[in-house]
Motif scaffolding. Structure first.
Motif, mmCIF file in Angstrom:
data_model
loop_
_atom_site.group_PDB
_atom_site.id
_atom_site.type_symbol
_atom_site.label_atom_id
_atom_site.label_comp_id
_atom_site.label_asym_id
_atom_site.label_seq_id
_atom_site.Cartn_x
_atom_site.Cartn_y
_atom_site.Cartn_z
ATOM 1 N N ASP A 11 -18.661 -16.917 -7.434
ATOM 2 C CA ASP A 11 -17.668 -17.610 -8.256
ATOM 3 C C ASP A 11 -16.283 -16.990 -8.082
ATOM 4 O OD1 ASP A 11 -19.751 -19.171 -9.132
ATOM 5 O OD2 ASP A 11 -19.884 -18.242 -11.121
ATOM 6 N N LEU A 12 -16.215 -15.655 -8.036
ATOM 7 C CA LEU A 12 -14.933 -14.969 -7.862
ATOM 8 C C LEU A 12 -14.351 -15.218 -6.478
ATOM 9 C CD1 LEU A 12 -15.908 -11.609 -9.571
ATOM 10 C CD2 LEU A 12 -14.060 -13.121 -10.338
ATOM 11 N N ASP A 13 -15.207 -15.310 -5.474
ATOM 12 C CA ASP A 13 -14.747 -15.589 -4.114
ATOM 13 C C ASP A 13 -13.962 -16.893 -4.083
ATOM 14 O OD1 ASP A 13 -15.177 -14.728 -1.161
ATOM 15 O OD2 ASP A 13 -15.685 -16.843 -1.144
ATOM 16 N N ALA A 14 -14.490 -17.909 -4.735
ATOM 17 C CA ALA A 14 -13.795 -19.207 -4.749
ATOM 18 C C ALA A 14 -12.508 -19.148 -5.560
ATOM 19 C CB ALA A 14 -14.714 -20.268 -5.314
ATOM 20 N N PRO A 145 -14.741 -9.138 2.466
ATOM 21 C CA PRO A 145 -13.433 -8.787 1.894
ATOM 22 C C PRO A 145 -13.209 -7.279 1.811
ATOM 23 C CG PRO A 145 -14.471 -10.520 0.612
ATOM 24 C CD PRO A 145 -15.499 -10.037 1.583
ATOM 25 N N ARG A 146 -11.996 -6.877 2.213
ATOM 26 C CA ARG A 146 -11.544 -5.491 2.081
ATOM 27 C C ARG A 146 -10.360 -5.469 1.115
ATOM 28 N NH1 ARG A 146 -9.112 -3.728 6.366
ATOM 29 N NH2 ARG A 146 -9.000 -5.702 7.497
ATOM 30 N N PHE A 147 -10.330 -4.450 0.286
ATOM 31 C CA PHE A 147 -9.347 -4.392 -0.796
ATOM 32 C C PHE A 147 -8.413 -3.193 -0.717
ATOM 33 C CE2 PHE A 147 -13.242 -6.446 -2.225
ATOM 34 C CZ PHE A 147 -12.758 -7.651 -2.690
ATOM 35 N N LEU A 148 -8.687 -2.230 0.155
ATOM 36 C CA LEU A 148 -7.993 -0.936 0.116
ATOM 37 C C LEU A 148 -7.217 -0.641 1.389
ATOM 38 C CD1 LEU A 148 -10.968 0.995 -1.489
ATOM 39 C CD2 LEU A 148 -8.931 0.132 -2.667
ATOM 40 N N ALA A 149 -6.902 -1.696 2.166
ATOM 41 C CA ALA A 149 -6.163 -1.482 3.414
ATOM 42 C C ALA A 149 -4.829 -0.802 3.141
ATOM 43 C CB ALA A 149 -5.928 -2.827 4.112
ATOM 44 N N GLY A 150 -4.515 0.208 3.946
ATOM 45 C CA GLY A 150 -3.249 0.911 3.808
ATOM 46 C C GLY A 150 -3.185 1.911 2.675
ATOM 47 N N THR A 151 -4.321 2.167 2.019
ATOM 48 C CA THR A 151 -4.358 3.135 0.927
ATOM 49 C C THR A 151 -5.142 4.369 1.373
ATOM 50 O OG1 THR A 151 -6.460 2.506 -0.125
ATOM 51 C CG2 THR A 151 -4.515 1.129 -0.609
ATOM 52 N N PRO A 152 -5.048 5.466 0.621
ATOM 53 C CA PRO A 152 -5.817 6.667 0.984
ATOM 54 C C PRO A 152 -7.333 6.451 0.953
ATOM 55 C CG PRO A 152 -4.031 7.238 -0.525
ATOM 56 C CD PRO A 152 -4.105 5.736 -0.481
ATOM 57 N N PRO A 205 -4.166 -13.035 -7.648
ATOM 58 C CA PRO A 205 -4.803 -13.747 -8.764
ATOM 59 C C PRO A 205 -5.410 -12.776 -9.777
ATOM 60 C CG PRO A 205 -5.407 -14.739 -6.655
ATOM 61 C CD PRO A 205 -4.653 -13.469 -6.343
ATOM 62 N N ALA A 206 -5.449 -13.198 -11.019
ATOM 63 C CA ALA A 206 -5.901 -12.302 -12.087
ATOM 64 C C ALA A 206 -7.325 -11.805 -11.866
ATOM 65 C CB ALA A 206 -5.798 -13.026 -13.430
ATOM 66 N N ALA A 207 -8.140 -12.595 -11.181
ATOM 67 C CA ALA A 207 -9.549 -12.232 -10.991
ATOM 68 C C ALA A 207 -9.759 -11.230 -9.867
ATOM 69 C CB ALA A 207 -10.361 -13.496 -10.698
ATOM 70 N N THR A 208 -8.694 -10.810 -9.182
ATOM 71 C CA THR A 208 -8.864 -9.966 -7.997
ATOM 72 C C THR A 208 -9.516 -8.626 -8.317
ATOM 73 O OG1 THR A 208 -6.948 -10.996 -6.944
ATOM 74 C CG2 THR A 208 -7.680 -8.889 -6.063
ATOM 75 N N VAL A 209 -9.118 -7.993 -9.416
ATOM 76 C CA VAL A 209 -9.702 -6.687 -9.756
ATOM 77 C C VAL A 209 -11.207 -6.816 -9.947
ATOM 78 C CG1 VAL A 209 -9.825 -4.878 -11.516
ATOM 79 C CG2 VAL A 209 -7.603 -5.693 -10.711
ATOM 80 N N ARG A 210 -11.624 -7.838 -10.681
ATOM 81 C CA ARG A 210 -13.063 -8.021 -10.893
ATOM 82 C C ARG A 210 -13.766 -8.346 -9.576
ATOM 83 N NH1 ARG A 210 -17.219 -5.933 -13.126
ATOM 84 N NH2 ARG A 210 -18.932 -7.380 -13.440
ATOM 85 N N TYR A 211 -13.114 -9.126 -8.728
ATOM 86 C CA TYR A 211 -13.652 -9.448 -7.396
ATOM 87 C C TYR A 211 -13.887 -8.161 -6.607
ATOM 88 C CZ TYR A 211 -13.618 -12.053 -2.865
ATOM 89 O OH TYR A 211 -13.910 -12.608 -1.645
ATOM 90 N N ALA A 212 -12.935 -7.257 -6.641
ATOM 91 C CA ALA A 212 -13.088 -5.976 -5.944
ATOM 92 C C ALA A 212 -14.193 -5.133 -6.579
ATOM 93 C CB ALA A 212 -11.761 -5.219 -5.957
#
Length: 261
Positions: A11-14, A145-152, A205-212
């Motif tokens: 659901d979050l992916d969509a 999905p990757r969420f941390l690109a460019g971070t430590p 989008p607001a749901a991104t944190v939960r998606y991650a």
């Protein structure tokens, strides 16, 4: 619990990747007949079934899945959206002979073909189920999905993805198939391929944190014994702190093939 987290993840992916879904469904709508009967193979939580019904107002949808829990969730979502009269569900194993689905103009298979034990058999069944001129649409993930690109923390996320990819390969999943070739071998013509490189940056989008959170938690729990204790601790720390981060992004790649019977 695992089933619940998978439903939430789908659901979050969509929700987070809504522009991608809108683009692909719009493409299908332009190629399909005006009031198509669409079969959603491996419909899962109903994300695609609902999006297809919303964006193709003349369409009726048959959602096919092996999981009764997924189909129950899908029906509840269709009821809430006022779309139950246009979406029906069928419980079926797509590696077995298919049930009679009626005349079909479009078959939609998003992130489902790689799960099948016999993809060639399923493609033959799809060819047989479609009316002449009907469409088969296969959408698959080239990267999760990757969420941390460019971070430590990018390196530990990449390690997790690498081990998860090995686990899927060992399980016999048909990742990274060239589905266009497979479709042609099954008799489909006019096969078109589109590649989508999704790169979402803040504001997200607001749901991104939960998606991650859900994505990385599912990845971490599938890798016991494959990552070091330090890497597991790092992933747990990352998940626990996601809600306080301002450096998240969403990067993933999808390929979509559209072929005609």
């Amino acid at each position: 619990m695992a089933h619940d987290s998978l439903i939430e993840l789908l659901d979050l992916d969509a929700e987070v990747l809504h522009d991608y879904f809108r683009d692909v469904i719009g493409w299908v709508g332009r190629e399909a007949t005006e009031r198509p009967h669409v079969v959603d193979l491996g419909a899962g939580s109903g994300t695609a079934s609902l999006a297809l019904a919303r964006q193709l107002p003349g369409a009726t949808i048959t959602a096919v899945d092996l999981s009764p829990e997924m189909l129950a969730h899908l029906r509840a979502r269709a009821d809430s959206a006022g779309l139950r009269d246009r979406i029906r569900t069928v419980e079926a194993d797509l590696d077995q002979p298919w049930p009679d689905l009626g005349p079909v103009e479009v078959i939609w298979a998003a992130a489902s073909m790689h799960h099948l034990a016999d993809p060639a058999g399923a493609l033959a069944s799809a060819f047989g189920a479609l009316r002449p001129g009907g469409l088969l649409v296969i959408a698959e993930l080239d990267s999760f999905p990757r969420f941390l690109a460019g971070t430590p923390d990018e390196e530990v996320e990449l390690r997790g993805h690498a081990e998860a990819a090995k686990r899927r390969h060992e399980a016999g999943l048909h990742m990274h198939e060239h589905w266009g070739d497979r479709m042609r071998q099954a008799g489909f013509s006019s096969v078109t391929e589109r590649h989508f490189e999704i790169d979402l940056r803040p504001p997200l989008p607001a749901a991104t944190v939960r998606y991650a959170q859900v994505s990385l938690s599912r990845m971490r729990h599938g890798l016991e014994g494959r990552l070091s204790a330090v890497e597991v601790d790092s992933l747990e720390r990352i998940v626990a702190g996601l809600s306080d981060r301002a450096d998240l992004s969403v990067r993933t790649e999808r390929t979509v093939w559209l072929g005609r019977r």
